[in-house]
Design a protein around this motif. Structure first.
Motif, PDB file in Angstrom:
ATOM      1  N   SER A  34     -37.837  -4.716  53.687  1.00 18.92           N
ATOM      2  CA  SER A  34     -36.923  -3.757  54.314  1.00 18.92           C
ATOM      3  C   SER A  34     -36.744  -2.553  53.405  1.00 18.92           C
ATOM      4  O   SER A  34     -36.988  -2.624  52.201  1.00 18.92           O
ATOM      5  CB  SER A  34     -35.564  -4.404  54.594  1.00 18.92           C
ATOM      6  OG  SER A  34     -34.929  -4.751  53.373  1.00 18.92           O
ATOM      7  N   LYS A  35     -36.297  -1.456  54.014  1.00 21.89           N
ATOM      8  CA  LYS A  35     -35.991  -0.249  53.243  1.00 21.89           C
ATOM      9  C   LYS A  35     -35.048   0.624  54.049  1.00 21.89           C
ATOM     10  O   LYS A  35     -35.119   0.649  55.279  1.00 21.89           O
ATOM     11  CB  LYS A  35     -37.281   0.522  52.923  1.00 21.89           C
ATOM     12  CG  LYS A  35     -37.063   1.710  51.975  1.00 21.89           C
ATOM     13  CD  LYS A  35     -38.381   2.232  51.444  1.00 21.89           C
ATOM     14  CE  LYS A  35     -38.195   3.490  50.592  1.00 21.89           C
ATOM     15  NZ  LYS A  35     -37.375   3.278  49.389  1.00 21.89           N
ATOM     16  N   TYR A  37     -34.007   4.481  54.623  1.00 22.00           N
ATOM     17  CA  TYR A  37     -34.433   5.873  54.415  1.00 22.00           C
ATOM     18  C   TYR A  37     -33.274   6.786  54.791  1.00 22.00           C
ATOM     19  O   TYR A  37     -32.562   6.528  55.762  1.00 22.00           O
ATOM     20  CB  TYR A  37     -35.637   6.208  55.293  1.00 22.00           C
ATOM     21  CG  TYR A  37     -36.882   5.427  54.955  1.00 22.00           C
ATOM     22  CD1 TYR A  37     -37.809   5.919  54.031  1.00 22.00           C
ATOM     23  CD2 TYR A  37     -37.145   4.200  55.556  1.00 22.00           C
ATOM     24  CE1 TYR A  37     -38.972   5.206  53.725  1.00 22.00           C
ATOM     25  CE2 TYR A  37     -38.299   3.475  55.258  1.00 22.00           C
ATOM     26  CZ  TYR A  37     -39.201   3.983  54.341  1.00 22.00           C
ATOM     27  OH  TYR A  37     -40.339   3.278  54.037  1.00 22.00           O
ATOM     28  N   HIS A  75     -40.769   7.495  59.248  1.00 21.18           N
ATOM     29  CA  HIS A  75     -40.336   6.455  58.310  1.00 21.18           C
ATOM     30  C   HIS A  75     -41.068   5.135  58.545  1.00 21.18           C
ATOM     31  O   HIS A  75     -41.361   4.406  57.589  1.00 21.18           O
ATOM     32  CB  HIS A  75     -38.822   6.268  58.378  1.00 21.18           C
ATOM     33  CG  HIS A  75     -38.055   7.416  57.782  1.00 21.18           C
ATOM     34  ND1 HIS A  75     -38.497   8.095  56.670  1.00 21.18           N
ATOM     35  CD2 HIS A  75     -36.878   8.000  58.135  1.00 21.18           C
ATOM     36  CE1 HIS A  75     -37.627   9.048  56.359  1.00 21.18           C
ATOM     37  NE2 HIS A  75     -36.640   9.014  57.248  1.00 21.18           N
ATOM     38  N   GLN A  78     -44.388   5.635  56.878  1.00 21.74           N
ATOM     39  CA  GLN A  78     -44.186   5.554  55.424  1.00 21.74           C
ATOM     40  C   GLN A  78     -44.051   4.100  54.980  1.00 21.74           C
ATOM     41  O   GLN A  78     -44.641   3.671  53.988  1.00 21.74           O
ATOM     42  CB  GLN A  78     -42.887   6.282  55.043  1.00 21.74           C
ATOM     43  CG  GLN A  78     -43.034   7.732  54.671  1.00 21.74           C
ATOM     44  CD  GLN A  78     -41.709   8.261  54.119  1.00 21.74           C
ATOM     45  OE1 GLN A  78     -40.653   8.087  54.718  1.00 21.74           O
ATOM     46  NE2 GLN A  78     -41.761   8.882  52.965  1.00 21.74           N
ATOM     47  N   PHE A  79     -43.257   3.362  55.726  1.00 23.44           N
ATOM     48  CA  PHE A  79     -42.972   1.951  55.432  1.00 23.44           C
ATOM     49  C   PHE A  79     -44.267   1.125  55.464  1.00 23.44           C
ATOM     50  O   PHE A  79     -44.539   0.331  54.556  1.00 23.44           O
ATOM     51  CB  PHE A  79     -41.966   1.431  56.464  1.00 23.44           C
ATOM     52  CG  PHE A  79     -41.516   0.014  56.262  1.00 23.44           C
ATOM     53  CD1 PHE A  79     -40.456  -0.284  55.415  1.00 23.44           C
ATOM     54  CD2 PHE A  79     -42.138  -1.031  56.927  1.00 23.44           C
ATOM     55  CE1 PHE A  79     -40.031  -1.585  55.241  1.00 23.44           C
ATOM     56  CE2 PHE A  79     -41.722  -2.344  56.762  1.00 23.44           C
ATOM     57  CZ  PHE A  79     -40.656  -2.633  55.910  1.00 23.44           C
ATOM     58  N   HIS A  82     -46.455   2.089  52.465  1.00 25.91           N
ATOM     59  CA  HIS A  82     -45.884   1.570  51.218  1.00 25.91           C
ATOM     60  C   HIS A  82     -46.166   0.078  51.053  1.00 25.91           C
ATOM     61  O   HIS A  82     -46.484  -0.391  49.960  1.00 25.91           O
ATOM     62  CB  HIS A  82     -44.373   1.833  51.191  1.00 25.91           C
ATOM     63  CG  HIS A  82     -43.692   1.276  49.977  1.00 25.91           C
ATOM     64  ND1 HIS A  82     -43.797   1.866  48.733  1.00 25.91           N
ATOM     65  CD2 HIS A  82     -42.911   0.163  49.808  1.00 25.91           C
ATOM     66  CE1 HIS A  82     -43.106   1.156  47.849  1.00 25.91           C
ATOM     67  NE2 HIS A  82     -42.564   0.127  48.480  1.00 25.91           N
ATOM     68  N   HIS A  83     -46.041  -0.671  52.152  1.00 24.93           N
ATOM     69  CA  HIS A  83     -46.235  -2.127  52.084  1.00 24.93           C
ATOM     70  C   HIS A  83     -47.668  -2.562  52.406  1.00 24.93           C
ATOM     71  O   HIS A  83     -47.946  -3.762  52.476  1.00 24.93           O
ATOM     72  CB  HIS A  83     -45.240  -2.826  53.018  1.00 24.93           C
ATOM     73  CG  HIS A  83     -43.820  -2.724  52.556  1.00 24.93           C
ATOM     74  ND1 HIS A  83     -43.323  -3.452  51.497  1.00 24.93           N
ATOM     75  CD2 HIS A  83     -42.789  -1.963  52.990  1.00 24.93           C
ATOM     76  CE1 HIS A  83     -42.054  -3.150  51.297  1.00 24.93           C
ATOM     77  NE2 HIS A  83     -41.707  -2.239  52.192  1.00 24.93           N
TER      78      HIS A  83
END
Length: 368
Positions: A34-35, A37, A75, A78-79, A82-83
């Motif tokens: 999870s993140k 933003y 987002h 991006q997520f 990133h992962h």
């Protein structure tokens, strides 16, 4: 076989866009990543102004809907980058959208969330489920709260009286008492007034660790005025939002009262805690079973709110949902991933006793 879903939540507090990746197998949810933003400042300000003034033009509303869709899609991409997750492994995105108006009462009840899901589906290449609330309203419900169905599916325990408390901008509870129907509703303000007041006074987005509130002293006269609000007397099902609890409401209640600004903040903490507790002590609980209050949302990080809940509920074990396996920061984003799973599998995902709908239905609209 991949059972991966993404949930997107930007709540009443507008403190950011929460994205959660989960695995859902046979209805059971396992959190993977999870993140949070941040919302771009200009979009956040437009949203806050819109919710506060309730005034806009069709062009501005349409453009904001488009911009939010772009933000959500950006987002998610991006997520995934990133992962290092391949997008074809994601079955669906569940996006709540941003509530700009919630009016479940009246002759023509409605709720409005924006953030164009067509854009999310187009720019991510992933099936997107959104617009969860309006179908419940179409079946006579309030369109809220929707997370209790998720709480029931994951956290019900036949030997514990459990209340799940989400303290976002607005506070809501899910009551899971053995051998009783599930109930859930908004108790009133969570962080919305606390965040609004510190922003107005100190220019800060929130009161980190309640440091400012701790310097103030709760005022009984103001607390009484704040609690003298019709919403607190309404029976469930009920739901509310910024259209009621906002700085204009607070300033009207402050008429004729002179207090230090930090004393007002301390009183707002007590309002949040007490308006929750007043609902919990009304419950018919099984006195032979232990009682747990599981807290999630931004308010779970406010030590003063947590302290007051424990003090006001001496017979309840006050914990965060993180201690039961569901990250307290991600609860609502995870819930909307689960709601997307339910929609794709045509599983009913509202609880009529909670929302007031006349039947259980699978919520959400699929965008591909």
């Amino acid at each position: 076989m991949h059972n991966l879903y993404i949930g997107i939540m930007s709540g009443t507090s507008m403190d950011g866009v929460d994205i959660a990746l989960v695995d859902i197998t046979a209805g059971k949810v396992k959190s993977i990543a999870s993140k949070c933003y941040s919302l771009p400042d200009d979009i956040k300000q437009q949203l806050l102004t819109l919710c506060e003034t309730k005034q806009t033009s069709l062009q501005d509303l349409g453009e904001l809907d488009h911009q939010l869709g772009l933000v959500y899609a950006h987002h998610v991409n991006q997520f995934l980058t990133h992962h290092k997750i391949e997008r074809n492994k994601i079955k669906a995105i569940g996006c709540h959208g941003q509530t700009i108006y919630h009016a479940p009462f009246g002759a023509n009840p409605f709720t409005m969330q924006i953030g164009d899901a067509n854009i999310i589906a187009a720019l991510t290449g992933i099936t997107t489920v959104a617009d969860f609330r309006r179908k419940d309203i179409a079946y006579g419900g309030q369109g809220a709260p929707l997370v209790p169905a998720f709480h029931k599916s994951q956290l019900e325990n036949p030997s514990i009286n459990r209340v799940i408390l989400n303290i976002g901008g607005i506070s809501n509870i899910t009551v899971l008492i053995p051998h009783q129907p599930v109930i859930g509703y908004d108790t009133g303000p969570g962080n919305v007034l606390l965040d609004g007041w510190i922003k107005a006074c100190l220019g800060k987005n929130y009161d980190n660790d309640a440091k400012w509130a701790k310097t103030g002293k709760m005022d009984t006269k103001l607390l009484t005025k704040l609690l003298n609000e019709d919403y607190f007397q309404l029976p469930a099902p009920k739901s509310t939002g910024r259209e009621l609890f906002n700085l204009s409401w607070l300033r009207q209640k402050l008429t004729g009262i002179t207090l230090k600004s930090e004393d007002i903040q301390a009183t707002l903490v007590e309002l949040t805690a007490l308006s929750i507790v007043q609902e919990i002590i009304k419950l018919s609980i099984n006195t032979e079973l232990p009682c747990e209050l599981l807290v999630c949302g931004g308010g779970a990080k406010n030590p003063l709110i947590m302290q007051r809940l424990s003090a006001l509920l001496p017979n309840w074990n006050v914990l965060t949902t993180s201690e039961k396996g569901i990250n307290s920061d991600d609860m609502e984003a995870i819930a909307f991933a689960w709601l997307a799973y339910c929609r794709l599998n045509n599983i009913p995902s509202n609880i009529p006793e909670v929302t007031g709908a006349n039947q259980a239905v699978s919520l959400g609209v699929i965008y591909q």
